[in-house]
Design an enzyme around this catalytic site. Structure first.
Site, PDB file in Angstrom:
ATOM      1  N   ARG A 104       0.823  -1.216   0.000  1.00  0.00           N
ATOM      2  CA  ARG A 104       0.000   0.000   0.000  1.00  0.00           C
ATOM      3  C   ARG A 104       0.854   1.262   0.000  1.00  0.00           C
ATOM      4  NH1 ARG A 104      -1.607   1.521   4.360  1.00  0.00           N
ATOM      5  NH2 ARG A 104      -2.283  -0.483   5.197  1.00  0.00           N
ATOM      6  N   TYR A 150     -16.120  17.787 -14.543  1.00  0.00           N
ATOM      7  CA  TYR A 150     -16.538  16.391 -14.444  1.00  0.00           C
ATOM      8  C   TYR A 150     -17.599  16.276 -13.348  1.00  0.00           C
ATOM      9  CZ  TYR A 150     -16.443  11.420 -13.642  1.00  0.00           C
ATOM     10  OH  TYR A 150     -16.821  10.116 -13.476  1.00  0.00           O
ATOM     11  N   ASP A 205      -7.565  19.886 -13.581  1.00  0.00           N
ATOM     12  CA  ASP A 205      -7.890  18.563 -14.116  1.00  0.00           C
ATOM     13  C   ASP A 205      -7.538  18.601 -15.600  1.00  0.00           C
ATOM     14  OD1 ASP A 205      -9.073  16.313 -15.239  1.00  0.00           O
ATOM     15  OD2 ASP A 205     -10.772  16.318 -13.851  1.00  0.00           O
ATOM     16  N   LYS A 263      -8.571   7.614 -19.154  1.00  0.00           N
ATOM     17  CA  LYS A 263      -8.977   8.154 -20.442  1.00  0.00           C
ATOM     18  C   LYS A 263      -7.800   8.101 -21.421  1.00  0.00           C
ATOM     19  CE  LYS A 263     -12.768   8.882 -18.119  1.00  0.00           C
ATOM     20  NZ  LYS A 263     -13.048  10.128 -17.424  1.00  0.00           N
TER      21      LYS A 263
HETATM   22  C1  LIG Z   1     -13.537  10.498 -16.154  1.00  0.00           C
HETATM   23  C2  LIG Z   1     -13.083  11.783 -15.577  1.00  0.00           C
HETATM   24  C3  LIG Z   1     -12.735  11.868 -14.212  1.00  0.00           C
HETATM   25  C4  LIG Z   1     -12.888  10.702 -13.262  1.00  0.00           C
HETATM   26  O1  LIG Z   1     -11.923   9.720 -13.496  1.00  0.00           O
HETATM   27  P1  LIG Z   1     -12.155   8.152 -13.164  1.00  0.00           P
HETATM   28  O2  LIG Z   1     -10.883   7.542 -13.629  1.00  0.00           O
HETATM   29  O3  LIG Z   1     -13.363   7.733 -13.940  1.00  0.00           O
HETATM   30  O4  LIG Z   1     -12.379   8.042 -11.697  1.00  0.00           O
HETATM   31  C5  LIG Z   1     -12.270  13.078 -13.749  1.00  0.00           C
HETATM   32  N1  LIG Z   1     -12.161  14.162 -14.558  1.00  0.00           N
HETATM   33  C6  LIG Z   1     -12.490  14.112 -15.861  1.00  0.00           C
HETATM   34  C7  LIG Z   1     -12.349  15.337 -16.699  1.00  0.00           C
HETATM   35  C8  LIG Z   1     -12.957  12.929 -16.413  1.00  0.00           C
HETATM   36  O5  LIG Z   1     -13.301  12.892 -17.707  1.00  0.00           O
END
Ligand SMILES: *Cc1c(COP(=O)(O)O)cnc(C)c1O
Length: 386
Positions: A52, A105, A180, A205
């Site tokens: 961890r 998001y 982000d 993504k």
């Molecule tokens: C999908 C997404 C998230 C969340 O990420 P996960 O890997 O699904 O937890 C956060 N910010 C943006 C812009 C996203 O497209």
């Protein structure tokens, strides 16, 4: 570390986080699946101890992500993008104030609401494209916000923020800035170079890129912030699986090719969609008439490969489009090699200011003419009565 490599991002994506080059060493590091490591006596700072706390497969991905974002410290990989967002938000004290885009998001907003109820965070939503309004919210009534959260381009409305102006204005009043960077990827925008304090990614993504992994990452130049984020990961336990980290690094090697190809296709599709008689509105920063076009051209090395599309005929037409495609896949998520689409307001947690008929398209790396032919036939399929 990575500031000085002088290599292009496409080269960094292929070479960063590789095992040391010596005779007989593997070119590609194997995933290390151990839950614990041999050790005795007082723990040394450089030993992994337990699964961890540390894992050699994380180290390789963390080095590669840091090199791509030009971060001065290694990335911190987490079990998902949401775990990365949660860890980044842990820099805000209980009762603190956070300014966040109206369109971000959807679960970023939901998490902040939850933190509002449980930890007394004060959350203010803003139009991130309106620099004056964002900075007025950051300054508040003489009590500056603890954190400005930025998403650019935003999910799913694709607004583009003036990142350097926001960072300068926030820092002038002592407010930290987190970005982000999931939609842009480090190929297109590197927020730490604009002075941001923290960057988060849904590695799920574009970075992993093959729709087979859920993973996140936090990046920063500041060792104290990194320590805070690592402590959060260790205490709250949302760690990356080594196998997922290995898959993400494998996917990352082709990031430049995938991003270049998909955003070139997205620009072609956006232009054609904008001319199509069955289309009411198209959002993509590549379009000269798009509200984000000028800023994206100035600040970003590309326009990304997510498109917002509103067909004529409202929700029924949007649902019919999603149901009529054959090559495109109706599914949530984005940034994979496969082209996906969905009507965003099917989720109750999506912002009510997102139009009900907005379909979000994530353009993959299939042939652009095949993608266009499928969209064309789907736009011509009449919605079913009822
Ligand atoms: C999908 C997404 C998230 C969340 O990420 P996960 O890997 O699904 O937890 C956060 N910010 C943006 C812009 C996203 O497209």
């Amino acid at each position: 570390m990575s500031h000085s490599t002088g290599l292009s991002r496409a080269t960094i994506a292929v070479t960063a986080g590789r095992p040391e080059r010596r005779r007989g060493a593997p070119l590609t590091a194997p995933p290390v699946l151990s839950s614990t490591y041999v050790s005795s006596g007082p723990p040394r700072p450089d030993e992994p101890l337990y699964g961890r706390n540390a894992n050699p497969t994380w180290d390789e991905l963390e080095a590669a992500l840091a090199a791509l974002e030009a971060a001065a410290t290694p990335a911190v990989v987490t079990s998902s993008g949401m775990a990365a967002i949660d860890a980044a938000l842990s820099v805000v004290p209980a009762g603190g104030r956070v300014v966040v885009p109206q369109h971000a998001y959807q679960l970023t907003g939901a998490l902040l609401e939850d933190l509002g109820r449980r930890c007394g965070l004060h959350v203010q939503r803003v139009d991130v494209a309106d620099t004056d309004a964002v900075l007025a919210a950051v300054r508040g009534d003489g009590d500056a916000a603890d954190l400005l959260w930025v998403e650019s381009p935003t999910n799913p409305m694709l607004e583009v923020a003036d990142l350097p102006a926001l960072v300068a204005g926030a820092h002038a009043v002592g407010t930290a800035v987190a970005v982000d960077n999931t939609f842009a990827t480090p190929m297109v925008q590197r927020p730490l170079e604009h002075g941001a304090d923290l960057v988060v990614h849904s590695v799920t993504k574009y970075l992993a890129g093959h729709s087979d992994v859920v993973l996140g990452a936090v990046l920063t130049d500041q060792a104290d912030l990194r320590d805070r984020v690592v402590a959060h990961r260790t205490l709250h336990g949302a760690i990356a699986g080594p196998w997922e980290a290995w898959l993400a690094l494998r996917g990352l090697r082709t990031l430049a090719l995938r991003v270049e190809h998909s955003q070139a296709s997205a620009a072609v599709l956006a232009e054609r969609l904008a001319e199509h008689p069955a289309v009411l509105e198209v959002r993509h920063p590549s379009l000269p008439g798009d509200p984000g076009h000028e800023r994206a051209t100035r600040l970003m090395a590309g326009y990304g490969s997510v498109i917002g599309l509103r067909p004529r005929g409202g929700i029924a037409a949007a649902d019919a489009l999603v149901d009529a495609v054959r090559l495109w896949v109706p599914a949530t998520s984005l940034g994979g090699v496969e082209s996906l689409l969905e009507r965003r307001r099917r989720f109750a947690t999506e912002s009510p200011t997102v139009p009900q008929d907005l379909v979000r398209l994530s353009v993959g790396i299939e042939d652009v003419e095949d993608l266009w032919a499928d969209l064309e036939q789907a736009l011509e399929t009449p919605p079913e009565e009822g």
